[in-house]
Design a protein around this motif. Structure first.
Motif, PDB file in Angstrom:
ATOM      1  N   PRO A   1       3.028   3.102   7.956  1.00  0.00           N
ATOM      2  CA  PRO A   1       3.651   3.384   9.274  1.00  0.00           C
ATOM      3  C   PRO A   1       4.847   4.282   9.290  1.00  0.00           C
ATOM      4  O   PRO A   1       5.386   4.768  10.190  1.00  0.00           O
ATOM      5  N   GLY A   2       5.644   4.110   7.936  1.00  0.00           N
ATOM      6  CA  GLY A   2       6.659   5.023   7.505  1.00  0.00           C
ATOM      7  C   GLY A   2       6.670   6.535   7.289  1.00  0.00           C
ATOM      8  O   GLY A   2       7.407   7.070   6.812  1.00  0.00           O
ATOM      9  N   ARG A   3       5.113   6.714   7.123  1.00  0.00           N
ATOM     10  CA  ARG A   3       4.910   7.750   6.556  1.00  0.00           C
ATOM     11  C   ARG A   3       3.891   8.813   7.489  1.00  0.00           C
ATOM     12  O   ARG A   3       2.994   8.117   8.236  1.00  0.00           O
ATOM     13  N   ILE A   4       4.124  10.172   7.581  1.00  0.00           N
ATOM     14  CA  ILE A   4       3.265  10.801   8.413  1.00  0.00           C
ATOM     15  C   ILE A   4       1.940  10.895   7.823  1.00  0.00           C
ATOM     16  O   ILE A   4       1.822  10.940   6.624  1.00  0.00           O
ATOM     17  N   ASN A   5       0.929  11.248   8.681  1.00  0.00           N
ATOM     18  CA  ASN A   5      -0.431  11.194   8.242  1.00  0.00           C
ATOM     19  C   ASN A   5      -0.384  12.741   7.777  1.00  0.00           C
ATOM     20  O   ASN A   5      -0.344  13.647   8.438  1.00  0.00           O
TER      21      ASN A   5
ATOM     22  N   GLY B   1       6.711  -1.538  -4.049  1.00  0.00           N
ATOM     23  CA  GLY B   1       8.044  -1.148  -3.553  1.00  0.00           C
ATOM     24  C   GLY B   1       7.889  -1.155  -1.827  1.00  0.00           C
ATOM     25  O   GLY B   1       6.896  -1.123  -1.276  1.00  0.00           O
ATOM     26  N   SER B   2       9.024  -1.031  -1.273  1.00  0.00           N
ATOM     27  CA  SER B   2       9.220  -0.771   0.213  1.00  0.00           C
ATOM     28  C   SER B   2       8.316   0.130   0.778  1.00  0.00           C
ATOM     29  O   SER B   2       8.067   0.103   2.143  1.00  0.00           O
ATOM     30  N   ALA B   3       8.298   1.492   0.077  1.00  0.00           N
ATOM     31  CA  ALA B   3       7.580   2.544   0.696  1.00  0.00           C
ATOM     32  C   ALA B   3       6.258   2.637   0.524  1.00  0.00           C
ATOM     33  O   ALA B   3       5.389   3.229   1.089  1.00  0.00           O
ATOM     34  N   GLY B   4       5.503   1.210  -0.029  1.00  0.00           N
ATOM     35  CA  GLY B   4       4.106   1.258  -0.152  1.00  0.00           C
ATOM     36  C   GLY B   4       3.473   2.278  -1.191  1.00  0.00           C
ATOM     37  O   GLY B   4       2.141   2.553  -0.903  1.00  0.00           O
ATOM     38  N   ALA B   5       4.003   2.623  -2.333  1.00  0.00           N
ATOM     39  CA  ALA B   5       3.817   3.767  -3.313  1.00  0.00           C
ATOM     40  C   ALA B   5       4.356   3.285  -4.737  1.00  0.00           C
ATOM     41  O   ALA B   5       5.697   2.721  -4.720  1.00  0.00           O
TER      42      ALA B   5
ATOM     43  N   ASP C   1      -3.768   4.613   1.405  1.00  0.00           N
ATOM     44  CA  ASP C   1      -3.810   6.061   1.466  1.00  0.00           C
ATOM     45  C   ASP C   1      -4.422   6.430   3.054  1.00  0.00           C
ATOM     46  O   ASP C   1      -5.002   5.608   3.649  1.00  0.00           O
ATOM     47  N   ASP C   2      -4.230   7.771   3.216  1.00  0.00           N
ATOM     48  CA  ASP C   2      -4.498   8.203   4.706  1.00  0.00           C
ATOM     49  C   ASP C   2      -5.893   8.069   4.566  1.00  0.00           C
ATOM     50  O   ASP C   2      -6.586   8.458   3.617  1.00  0.00           O
TER      51      ASP C   2
END
Length: 287
Positions: free
Chosen positions: A16-20, A163-167, A277-278
């Motif tokens: 949700p915090g990253r653009i597709n 981590g918090s960024a999911g990566a 992943d997208d």
């Protein structure tokens, strides 16, 4: 001329915090998915876009316009890449490190008077079922992903999870290696040719002819969606196509996210660089 029908479509951002950074598109005679390779540093494109998202969107729009009879597929792709290259270099101004130029995988299906084909570059995946019930998998990728998963496991261990960024790809060692590998694409002797800012990649487009003695159902998808088969092993080609036709792509995406976020949120069972992943998919009927 054979006909192409869109049965279902889906594209879903992995976090949700990253653009597709994926895209898909279609017209009367072609359908395709684009999987933008994760941007590995600061973007040239204006926020909220990343360079990968910008590239996928730009090329998608060009292909929807260019992929029309009687233009050959490679001849439609070449000007789409050239236009993206022109716009990107205009935005960037100065030359960049090789890893900063955006790239994307591509996979599509196309119909023409002489028949139907799949086309692609990179690690996008097609699952196909013909009118006799036979199924198979096809990808234009010239390499497997075992080394990537081993690298992801090592990065997760060093990073203590996503981590918090999911990566885990922003872990220093992993990021350095990913940047090194990214810079090797789209050059003679490199691991692969991808959609990006090098129009010559169109000369390396992989083409697969479809047998249309009976109608064919094709699931075109990014590697993030194909993980249901290729990494998580919840389906094979036959059962995935059956589920996509019967339940729809949204249901399969919900199952995908459940595996990644509830069953294996730390990547311990299925090592990967991103928790999710997208995921992009098109279910089409050709015949």
């Amino acid at each position: 001329m054979p006909e192409l029908h869109i049965i279902d479509s889906l594209t879903d951002a992995g976090h949700p915090g990253r653009i597709n950074e994926d895209a898909h598109g279609w017209n009367a005679s072609a359908a395709f998915v684009l999987d933008g390779a994760t941007t590995l540093g600061p973007s040239v494109a204006p926020p909220p876009l990343t360079d990968a998202a910008w590239l996928a969107t730009c090329v998608s729009a060009q292909l929807q316009e260019n992929l029309v009879p009687p233009v050959a597929t490679a001849e439609a792709l070449r000007p789409a890449i050239a236009e993206a290259a022109r716009r990107f270099r205009e935005m960037a101004g100065d030359a960049l490190e090789p890893w900063r130029y955006p790239v994307a995988s591509l996979l599509g299906a196309r119909v023409a008077a002489e028949g139907a084909t799949l086309f692609g570059l990179g690690d996008t995946v097609a699952f196909m079922r013909d009118g006799f019930g036979a199924t198979r998998r096809w990808t234009p990728a010239a390499y497997g992903r075992d080394n990537e998963r081993a690298s992801a496991r090592a990065a997760l261990e060093r990073n203590n999870g996503f981590g918090s960024a999911g990566a885990a790809y922003d872990e220093a060692g992993a990021l350095e290696e990913l940047r090194r590998k990214r810079g090797l694409h789209n050059r003679p002797g490199g691991p692969s040719w991808l959609v990006g800012v090098v129009p010559e990649a169109a000369d390396h487009l992989q083409i697969q002819t479809l047998d249309l003695s009976e109608p064919v159902t094709v699931l075109l998808c990014s590697d993030g969606f194909a993980e249901l088969v290729d990494h998580y092993r919840r389906y094979d080609a036959e059962s995935l196509l059956e589920a996509a036709t019967r339940r729809g792509l949204s249901s399969l995406c919900a199952e995908l996210r459940h595996i990644e976020r509830q069953e294996d949120p730390d990547g311990a069972r299925y090592p990967r660089f991103k928790q999710s992943d997208d995921a992009t998919a098109l279910l089409v009927r050709v015949g």
